[in-house]
Design a protein around this motif. Structure first.
Motif, mmCIF file in Angstrom:
data_model
loop_
_atom_site.group_PDB
_atom_site.id
_atom_site.type_symbol
_atom_site.label_atom_id
_atom_site.label_comp_id
_atom_site.label_asym_id
_atom_site.label_seq_id
_atom_site.Cartn_x
_atom_site.Cartn_y
_atom_site.Cartn_z
ATOM 1 N N GLU A 62 70.294 35.230 52.704
ATOM 2 C CA GLU A 62 71.298 35.133 53.761
ATOM 3 C C GLU A 62 71.313 33.732 54.367
ATOM 4 O OE1 GLU A 62 70.902 38.276 56.661
ATOM 5 O OE2 GLU A 62 70.789 39.803 55.092
ATOM 6 N N LEU A 63 70.151 33.129 54.551
ATOM 7 C CA LEU A 63 70.077 31.764 55.065
ATOM 8 C C LEU A 63 70.723 30.804 54.076
ATOM 9 C CD1 LEU A 63 67.265 29.910 56.822
ATOM 10 C CD2 LEU A 63 68.015 29.018 54.639
ATOM 11 N N LYS A 64 70.420 30.977 52.810
ATOM 12 C CA LYS A 64 70.893 30.054 51.773
ATOM 13 C C LYS A 64 72.390 30.199 51.504
ATOM 14 C CE LYS A 64 70.080 30.497 47.188
ATOM 15 N NZ LYS A 64 69.299 30.564 45.944
ATOM 16 N N ALA A 65 72.866 31.417 51.346
ATOM 17 C CA ALA A 65 74.248 31.633 50.937
ATOM 18 C C ALA A 65 75.229 31.673 52.110
ATOM 19 C CB ALA A 65 74.355 32.928 50.141
ATOM 20 N N ARG A 66 74.870 32.390 53.146
ATOM 21 C CA ARG A 66 75.803 32.598 54.258
ATOM 22 C C ARG A 66 75.489 31.756 55.486
ATOM 23 N NH1 ARG A 66 75.470 38.754 54.887
ATOM 24 N NH2 ARG A 66 74.930 39.214 52.751
ATOM 25 N N ARG A 67 74.328 31.098 55.472
ATOM 26 C CA ARG A 67 73.876 30.288 56.610
ATOM 27 C C ARG A 67 73.836 31.122 57.888
ATOM 28 N NH1 ARG A 67 75.332 24.225 55.781
ATOM 29 N NH2 ARG A 67 73.638 24.234 57.230
ATOM 30 N N THR A 68 73.318 32.342 57.727
ATOM 31 C CA THR A 68 73.220 33.287 58.830
ATOM 32 C C THR A 68 72.134 32.889 59.821
ATOM 33 O OG1 THR A 68 73.786 34.948 57.190
ATOM 34 C CG2 THR A 68 73.087 35.760 59.316
ATOM 35 N N TYR A 69 71.137 32.152 59.347
ATOM 36 C CA TYR A 69 69.998 31.753 60.189
ATOM 37 C C TYR A 69 69.771 30.259 60.056
ATOM 38 C CZ TYR A 69 69.300 36.724 59.416
ATOM 39 O OH TYR A 69 69.498 38.068 59.303
ATOM 40 N N ARG A 70 69.200 29.654 61.109
ATOM 41 C CA ARG A 70 68.802 28.244 61.057
ATOM 42 C C ARG A 70 67.411 28.125 60.438
ATOM 43 N NH1 ARG A 70 71.146 23.962 60.485
ATOM 44 N NH2 ARG A 70 72.592 24.584 62.071
ATOM 45 N N PHE A 71 66.548 29.103 60.741
ATOM 46 C CA PHE A 71 65.191 29.078 60.180
ATOM 47 C C PHE A 71 64.645 30.490 60.089
ATOM 48 C CE2 PHE A 71 64.597 28.564 64.773
ATOM 49 C CZ PHE A 71 63.608 29.489 65.053
ATOM 50 N N ILE A 72 63.608 30.630 59.257
ATOM 51 C CA ILE A 72 62.882 31.898 59.119
ATOM 52 C C ILE A 72 61.397 31.561 59.144
ATOM 53 C CG2 ILE A 72 62.465 33.954 57.722
ATOM 54 C CD1 ILE A 72 65.124 33.343 56.275
ATOM 55 N N GLN A 80 49.170 45.113 55.776
ATOM 56 C CA GLN A 80 50.213 45.542 54.844
ATOM 57 C C GLN A 80 50.060 44.866 53.488
ATOM 58 O OE1 GLN A 80 54.119 45.019 56.506
ATOM 59 N NE2 GLN A 80 53.597 46.059 58.403
ATOM 60 N N ASN A 81 49.101 43.931 53.399
ATOM 61 C CA ASN A 81 48.820 43.188 52.175
ATOM 62 C C ASN A 81 50.071 42.490 51.645
ATOM 63 O OD1 ASN A 81 47.031 42.216 50.277
ATOM 64 N ND2 ASN A 81 47.566 43.801 48.810
ATOM 65 N N GLY A 82 50.794 41.821 52.542
ATOM 66 C CA GLY A 82 51.990 41.139 52.099
ATOM 67 C C GLY A 82 52.558 40.187 53.123
ATOM 68 N N VAL A 83 53.567 39.451 52.682
ATOM 69 C CA VAL A 83 54.269 38.502 53.536
ATOM 70 C C VAL A 83 55.455 39.222 54.169
ATOM 71 C CG1 VAL A 83 55.439 36.278 53.634
ATOM 72 C CG2 VAL A 83 53.602 36.628 51.973
ATOM 73 N N ILE A 84 55.598 39.047 55.475
ATOM 74 C CA ILE A 84 56.706 39.682 56.205
ATOM 75 C C ILE A 84 57.467 38.622 57.004
ATOM 76 C CG2 ILE A 84 55.537 41.908 56.389
ATOM 77 C CD1 ILE A 84 54.941 41.170 59.357
ATOM 78 N N VAL A 85 58.668 38.967 57.438
ATOM 79 C CA VAL A 85 59.454 38.088 58.304
ATOM 80 C C VAL A 85 58.956 38.270 59.729
ATOM 81 C CG1 VAL A 85 61.750 37.631 59.246
ATOM 82 C CG2 VAL A 85 61.485 38.164 56.825
ATOM 83 N N GLU A 86 58.593 37.158 60.355
ATOM 84 C CA GLU A 86 58.128 37.223 61.741
ATOM 85 C C GLU A 86 59.248 36.882 62.728
ATOM 86 O OE1 GLU A 86 54.246 35.854 64.153
ATOM 87 O OE2 GLU A 86 55.402 34.192 63.295
ATOM 88 N N LYS A 87 60.028 35.847 62.403
ATOM 89 C CA LYS A 87 61.068 35.418 63.347
ATOM 90 C C LYS A 87 62.258 34.849 62.580
ATOM 91 C CE LYS A 87 61.997 32.694 67.388
ATOM 92 N NZ LYS A 87 61.535 31.910 68.475
ATOM 93 N N LEU A 88 63.452 35.136 63.106
ATOM 94 C CA LEU A 88 64.699 34.608 62.556
ATOM 95 C C LEU A 88 65.349 33.724 63.609
ATOM 96 C CD1 LEU A 88 66.033 37.932 61.033
ATOM 97 C CD2 LEU A 88 65.072 36.007 59.764
ATOM 98 N N TYR A 109 54.270 30.443 57.038
ATOM 99 C CA TYR A 109 55.236 29.813 56.147
ATOM 100 C C TYR A 109 56.535 29.791 56.927
ATOM 101 C CZ TYR A 109 52.030 31.239 52.374
ATOM 102 O OH TYR A 109 50.945 31.448 51.581
ATOM 103 N N ALA A 110 57.361 28.785 56.672
ATOM 104 C CA ALA A 110 58.653 28.731 57.339
ATOM 105 C C ALA A 110 59.669 28.075 56.416
ATOM 106 C CB ALA A 110 58.552 27.957 58.648
ATOM 107 N N VAL A 111 60.921 28.439 56.619
ATOM 108 C CA VAL A 111 62.037 27.831 55.910
ATOM 109 C C VAL A 111 63.010 27.358 56.974
ATOM 110 C CG1 VAL A 111 63.938 28.252 54.328
ATOM 111 C CG2 VAL A 111 61.736 29.323 53.909
ATOM 112 N N TYR A 112 63.449 26.104 56.846
ATOM 113 C CA TYR A 112 64.352 25.511 57.826
ATOM 114 C C TYR A 112 65.580 24.963 57.107
ATOM 115 C CZ TYR A 112 65.972 22.545 61.660
ATOM 116 O OH TYR A 112 66.718 21.961 62.639
ATOM 117 N N ASP A 113 66.760 25.316 57.590
ATOM 118 C CA ASP A 113 68.018 24.817 57.037
ATOM 119 C C ASP A 113 68.360 23.529 57.785
ATOM 120 O OD1 ASP A 113 70.427 24.448 55.800
ATOM 121 O OD2 ASP A 113 71.402 26.183 56.720
#
Length: 181
Positions: A62-72, A80-88, A109-113
């Motif tokens: 959604e961040l990449k295609a629709r630019r719905t978020y500035r960062f994740i 839970q033995n896994g990576v989860i979304v903490e903040k949008l 980990y974070a992704v920033y547009d």
């Protein structure tokens, strides 16, 4: 023969190699038992990364295609033995909102547009992956995040810039701008 392992590291430490004679080059390395060798490879893969929840991939798309978020911001949830979304981050959020969402004493980990204008006055955008591992974080946390990073990044197809940061100056806006060009 029956062997019980208390930890994945016990298995890794038991991966002992035996040297046998090879007529062509003198020596070759052979693992002790094909079944045991396959077991070690499987456990090594399991130790190197956590599961990535589907929500992480969907929100990234959604961040990449629709630019719905500035960062994740992503977090490893050990229970839970896994990576989860903490903040949008909302599309209107600033870089300061992004940097404030990275905790001072915990890895993330974070992704920033990142939107910027080139010297030729062209509007561009880059997706920046940040491996945040502050010096004040616990050693165990740093090890888990470091060993899971490559597996997690492979799940996020479309990352254009990668940053490894241990303090806020290493993930500053000027650093991102210089790496984006």
């Amino acid at each position: 023969m029956r062997v019980l392992f208390s930890d994945v590291w016990d298995v890794v430490l038991l991966c002992v190699f035996d040297w046998s004679v090879n007529s062509r080059d003198g020596y070759k390395m052979v693992t002790l038992g094909e079944t045991f060798g396959n077991c070690c490879r499987c456990l090594a893969n399991a130790a190197s990364g956590m599961a990535v929840h589907d929500e992480c991939k969907l929100k990234f798309l959604e961040l990449k295609a629709r630019r719905t978020y500035r960062f994740i911001v992503y977090k490893i949830e050990e229970k839970q033995n896994g990576v989860i979304v903490e903040k949008l981050g909302e599309p209107t959020d600033s870089y300061e909102d992004f940097s404030a969402s990275l905790p001072a004493n915990e890895c993330r980990y974070a992704v920033y547009d990142f939107d910027y204008v080139t010297e030729e006055n062209c509007q561009k955008s880059r997706i920046v992956f940040v491996a945040w591992s502050p010096d004040t974080a616990k050693v165990r946390s740093k090890m888990i995040y470091a060993s899971s990073k490559d597996r997690f990044k492979r799940e996020l197809d479309g990352i254009q810039v990668e940053l490894q940061a241990t303090d806020p100056t290493e993930v500053g806006l000027d650093v991102i701008r210089s790496r984006a060009n």
